[in-house]
Design a protein around this motif. Structure first.
Motif: not given
Length: 609
Positions: A403, A407, A411, A446
């Motif tokens: 995920e 993205n 998230t 990230k």
């Protein structure tokens, strides 16, 4: 209940059929394919013959742990020089004369061929549409995928066979690209997964492959397909379509979480205590574990707490597998996974707990003295302790990782998946600092979140021997090996000098042996601010209830050479780059006999061999 005991005659029956077909395609047999797969009961025993290949030494003490014991987490005891044993795999110095290579390779392809036989037999059966037959077809496909997953991780591109061998077939198959194999396996599992049953609807539950596990396996294979691989030119690369496979990993881990969610066992240690006590827990952490009947299996013999032979009824077991001291000291000392994962004591012949050296920190997840029926003073192997292949926390972390990657930011769903794993690791009264504050920092971006996943997988799965496969696909193998070696070198030097980054960790630990055969440590995690009363010091008889001193991080330094100890120099010896920039040569050579019997289709070209 352990399914292995059901094999008996039927294993011999299906193998007799297979051998007859191989040796003489025209010879009649009382055990034809049509006969074997005509009933669900007989078909199930044929499928169990594929599971039975887990019960060979090639898996029990080789592939499941010895082949994976050379990371920043799990390490093995490397000798003074290469010796064509498992030790050379640990030190990245394997040659084509290492017999373990042949053993694992042959066992893997035997399992794959048995799976191919079962797949064909089930698909051609008159009752192939039955729900139980579809379930067994899924098991067969997943077992085949597992063996290919391990082959690819250790040998890269390998021959691909999806059909059973027959007399007259061309047995000399070339290597096939990893991308092709993995894509084939992923698509194969995605097609059968909806027809499979959850573990609570299957006889023997998590000791067989269920729909939940197949969802998780699809995610694991997809992350490997989307990850980095070492190529023959010694460069790590990944395919341009890698995000397509991260999406599959995300979607199937998410599907599992939404379809068959379950709470993590509140006690991390209990998950593994159950295995040592032969308790097969359903709807818990474990999605699939290899079942070992008492008298079979090496868990608690070569992987687990050391127990010395004596007159006690538990037999003996050591630990081929140890943990790097850098891994042990990477834990938050309040993390409940630390004592559950790392054993810093062993049991002597009288079952007295005794401290281990800093270079012998063992997996504490499995302990043979917890077996409900002791195997006897002369026992060693054959503990009957099951081996976990996948746990639900793995699914949560695979979801969080994929995920985040898709993205380009962590998230809320990704953070919550990591939260569930962290919350189980710490008491609830510490969640504000150890979970929420930690996540606030980890979710800053990230890269920060990815690093948190890398660390969390280390703390969560230590001793379960999946770290090597993670490091490969992340292209972090060299960085983590170099980092571990540099850290243990610095730990030893700082412990000896009394100053430096690691000087607050214990250069020496102080302990007592108690009358109840336990150990009391004075300072497990920190340098002692005040040295406690020492037994028999300053003269014998003084402080009879005092402590004994034992070198700890000082054991990582050689005071004669004024440099690193043998452990530091030998562990990971075949990887010489202390910067961690060069890739690790984790791809193994084929055994010389495998090459010679391939009639020129296979070789060891590339990878520096």
């Amino acid at each position: 209940m352990k399914y292995i005991k059901l094999l008996g005659l039927l294993v011999m029956m299906i193998m007799l059929w297979s051998c007859k077909k191989f040796l003489d395609t025209d010879s009649p047999s009382n055990f034809t394919q049509e006969y074997i797969f005509a009933t669900e009961a007989d078909a199930s025993k044929a499928v169990y013959s594929v599971y039975a290949l887990f019960n060979q030494d090639a898996f029990t003490s080789r592939l499941s742990n010895n082949f994976a014991a050379n990371t920043d987490v799990e390490v093995g005891g490397v000798g003074a020089a290469p010796d064509n044993s498992r030790r050379d795999i640990w030190s990245f110095e394997t040659s084509d004369a290492n017999g373990d290579l042949r053993t694992v390779w042959n066992n893997a392809y035997t399992a794959i061929n048995r799976a191919n036989i079962c797949e064909e037999g089930i698909q051609e059966s008159a009752i192939s549409a039955n729900a139980e037959m579809k379930q067994m077809l899924g098991e067969t496909k997943a077992l085949r995928a597992l063996w290919y997953y391990w082959l690819i991780n250790h040998w890269g591109d390998v021959p691909l066979s999806m059909k059973p061998t027959r007399g007259g077939d061309n047995f000399y198959q070339p290597r096939v690209g990893r991308d092709t194999i993995l894509t084939t396996l992923i698509n194969d599992l995605m097609a059968i997964e909806p027809a499979m049953k959850p573990a609570n609807q299957i006889t023997y539950g998590i000791e067989r492959i269920s729909r939940e596990f197949v969802m998780g396996l699809i995610s694991r294979l997809a992350l490997m397909r989307g990850g980095y691989w070492l190529y023959p030119d010694m460069v790590m690369r990944r395919k341009d379509d890698y995000k397509d496979y991260y999406k599959i990993a995300r979607d199937y881990s998410d599907k599992l979480m939404k379809t068959y969610d379950r709470p993590l066992n509140p006690s991390f240690a209990k998950v593994f205590e159950n295995e040592s006590k032969w308790i097969v827990a359903q709807n818990d952490d474990v999605l699939f574990e290899v079942a070992f009947q008492p008298g079979f299996g090496d868990v608690g013999w070569c992987n687990g707490v050391r127990v010395d032979a004596g007159t006690h009824p538990y037999g003996s077991g050591s630990n081929y597998l140890s943990f790097s001291p850098s891994y042990y000291h990477s834990f938050d000392t309040l993390d409940t996974r630390l004592p559950a994962t790392c054993a810093i004591v062993f049991y002597d012949k009288d079952l007295q707990q005794t401290p281990v050296a800093v270079t012998a920190i063992a997996p504490n997840k499995w302990n043979r003295i917890l077996m409900p029926v002791p195997a006897g003073p002369q026992s060693a192997k054959g503990t009957g302790i099951n081996w976990p292949i996948m746990r639900y926390s793995d699914v949560l972390l695979m979801f969080a990782e994929s995920e985040n990657e898709l993205n380009n930011t962590p998230t809320a769903d990704a953070v919550n998946a990591l939260r569930r794993v962290r919350q189980r690791a710490f008491p609830a009264n510490l969640w504000a600092t150890k979970v929420e504050a930690y996540l606030a920092t980890a979710s800053a971006g990230k890269d920060a979140f990815f690093k948190a996943i890398v660390n969390e997988r280390a703390w969560e799965f230590g001793g379960e021997c999946i770290r090597k496969y993670d490091l490969e696909r992340w292209n972090l193998y060299g960085e983590k090996v170099a980092g571990a070696r540099n850290t243990v070198n610095a730990m030893g030097a700082d412990a000896n000098a009394g100053v430096g980054q690691y000087s607050e960790l214990p250069p020496v630990v102080y302990y007592k042996l108690n009358t109840d055969k336990t150990v009391t440590f004075y300072n497990k995690y920190k340098r002692a601010a005040v040295i406690p009363p020492i037994k028999d010091s300053p003269v014998k008889g003084d402080n009879p209830n005092g402590y004994t001193a034992m070198n700890w991080l000082k054991g990582l330094y050689n005071t004669t050479t004024q440099g690193p100890a043998d452990f530091n120099l030998r562990t990971w010896r075949g990887y010489g780059d202390n910067t961690g920039q060069q890739p690790v040569r984790y791809i193994l050579p084929l055994h010389a006999s495998t090459i010679s019997s391939s009639m020129g289709t296979l070789n060891n070209k590339g990878y520096g061999y």
